[in-house]
Scaffold this motif. Sequence first.
Motif, PDB file in Angstrom:
ATOM      1  N   ARG A 288       0.942  -1.289  -0.074  1.00 49.87           N
ATOM      2  CA  ARG A 288      -0.140  -0.045  -0.037  1.00 49.87           C
ATOM      3  C   ARG A 288       0.989   1.153   0.092  1.00 49.87           C
ATOM      4  O   ARG A 288       0.428   2.333   0.274  1.00 49.87           O
ATOM      5  N   ASN A 289       2.014   1.073  -0.611  1.00 46.58           N
ATOM      6  CA  ASN A 289       3.136   2.290  -0.498  1.00 46.58           C
ATOM      7  C   ASN A 289       3.149   3.015   0.755  1.00 46.58           C
ATOM      8  O   ASN A 289       3.242   4.343   0.565  1.00 46.58           O
ATOM      9  N   LYS A 291       1.338   3.413   3.379  1.00 53.10           N
ATOM     10  CA  LYS A 291       0.000   3.858   4.056  1.00 53.10           C
ATOM     11  C   LYS A 291      -0.749   2.806   4.657  1.00 53.10           C
ATOM     12  O   LYS A 291      -1.115   1.782   4.085  1.00 53.10           O
ATOM     13  N   GLN A 296      -0.259   7.914   6.530  1.00 53.73           N
ATOM     14  CA  GLN A 296       1.083   7.367   5.823  1.00 53.73           C
ATOM     15  C   GLN A 296       2.264   7.199   6.739  1.00 53.73           C
ATOM     16  O   GLN A 296       2.779   8.069   7.309  1.00 53.73           O
ATOM     17  N   SER A 299       7.300   7.185   4.245  1.00 52.03           N
ATOM     18  CA  SER A 299       6.911   7.784   2.877  1.00 52.03           C
ATOM     19  C   SER A 299       6.819   7.070   1.505  1.00 52.03           C
ATOM     20  O   SER A 299       7.616   5.985   1.520  1.00 52.03           O
ATOM     21  N   LYS A 300       6.083   7.412   0.794  1.00 50.59           N
ATOM     22  CA  LYS A 300       5.818   6.621  -0.516  1.00 50.59           C
ATOM     23  C   LYS A 300       7.328   6.525  -1.296  1.00 50.59           C
ATOM     24  O   LYS A 300       7.540   5.838  -2.036  1.00 50.59           O
ATOM     25  N   ASP A 301       7.911   7.793  -1.302  1.00 49.55           N
ATOM     26  CA  ASP A 301       9.077   7.875  -1.920  1.00 49.55           C
ATOM     27  C   ASP A 301      10.230   6.699  -1.155  1.00 49.55           C
ATOM     28  O   ASP A 301      10.800   6.200  -2.127  1.00 49.55           O
ATOM     29  N   LYS A 304       9.291   3.342  -2.840  1.00 56.28           N
ATOM     30  CA  LYS A 304       9.734   3.239  -4.180  1.00 56.28           C
ATOM     31  C   LYS A 304      11.039   3.219  -4.216  1.00 56.28           C
ATOM     32  O   LYS A 304      11.551   2.343  -5.150  1.00 56.28           O
ATOM     33  N   GLU A 350       2.834  -5.519  -6.612  1.00 57.98           N
ATOM     34  CA  GLU A 350       1.949  -4.437  -6.504  1.00 57.98           C
ATOM     35  C   GLU A 350       0.894  -4.611  -7.813  1.00 57.98           C
ATOM     36  O   GLU A 350      -0.143  -4.048  -7.691  1.00 57.98           O
TER      37      GLU A 350
END
Length: 378
Positions: A288-289, A291, A296, A299-301, A304, A350
Amino acid sequence: MKIFYPLIFSIFLFCYEISGQYYPSQEWERKSASSLNMSQPLLDSAINIASQNENAVNRDLRIAIIEAFSREPYFEILGETKERGGPAGLIIKDGYIVGEWGDIKHVDMTFSVAKSYLSTVAGLALDKKLIHNIDDKVYEYVWDGTFDGSHNKKITWDHLLTQSSDWSGQQFGLYDWADRSPREGEIDDWRARKLYEPGTHYKYNDVRVNVLAYSLLQVWRKPLPQVLKEKIMDPIGASTTWRWLGYHNSYVNVDGIKVQSVSGGGHFGGGIFINTLDHARFGLLFLRNGKWVEKQLISKDWVKSVQKSSKAKSDYGYLWWNNSQGSWEGVSKEVYYAAGFGGNYIIIDEANDLVIVSRWIDNSKIDDVVRLVQNSIK
């Protein structure tokens, strides 16, 4: 008062299913393969392979560790070990449990899967600006001599996280050159070898990963298991049974308090002891990146970033592996995963909204399992 119960229940459901994405509460909902448009026969085949092909490592993991690593110079088990359970695992599709095998509540050592948890603590430090930049020199944060010398002073956080630092030294009685060293006749040459420029050469090395853990302890200035518990494991609803341990001689002084610096694996004992369900929650957080429900957590960063290949090794990033080179034949190249000694895996897909956790599987069979699960999706 009873008239409010339906409203309360509907609000509860909304909290755990946001924008069509399900997040498990204390009890994890199970769904059939057909309800998620999956082939039950193919799913059953994957589960059968995972459950019937047990890894050959001794169930007494103290013996297994000695058998695997005792040839290393000055080798010693410094941390806790325990007897392991049998094969166990979970298949999570769209957030729901769609397949399981073995005792998924049994707490086991997880060896180098712990590295991916350690990576997460590093990501949290970046999010919190305790580390300003991944390319900062670590000696700027850790000034106690750990990174003294012309070579070690060049080492960045990126180098430690990609196992490309070639850090040289001794920590908690363990020498970097002794970890996975060449055979006896070559050891003297190996000790005196010319060090690689940091960032240019990959070498799997638990001593250096433990240097990363120690460095992060200096940055956080509190026990890393506490950081992981507060920032990640409690918010995702993990159990209270997992533990993250170091060695009997890895206690250090942090602001006047005796704190154990933890291990990034079980090579010398210690590391993360955890059940399969908690692994799956951790995997779902990354699926879920970063989250969980509406928060959150990381971080999504960062999520990735861990999937990207490093310059030194094409299928390895920030203490996570990836299938970018197609080493798992027939499996999507976008898949990334945590992996540990004895056949321990957390696999993130994903594109197919999948998490697969497998414990104690014969390593030669894991790609068969993933391929069958992916092919089961219609």
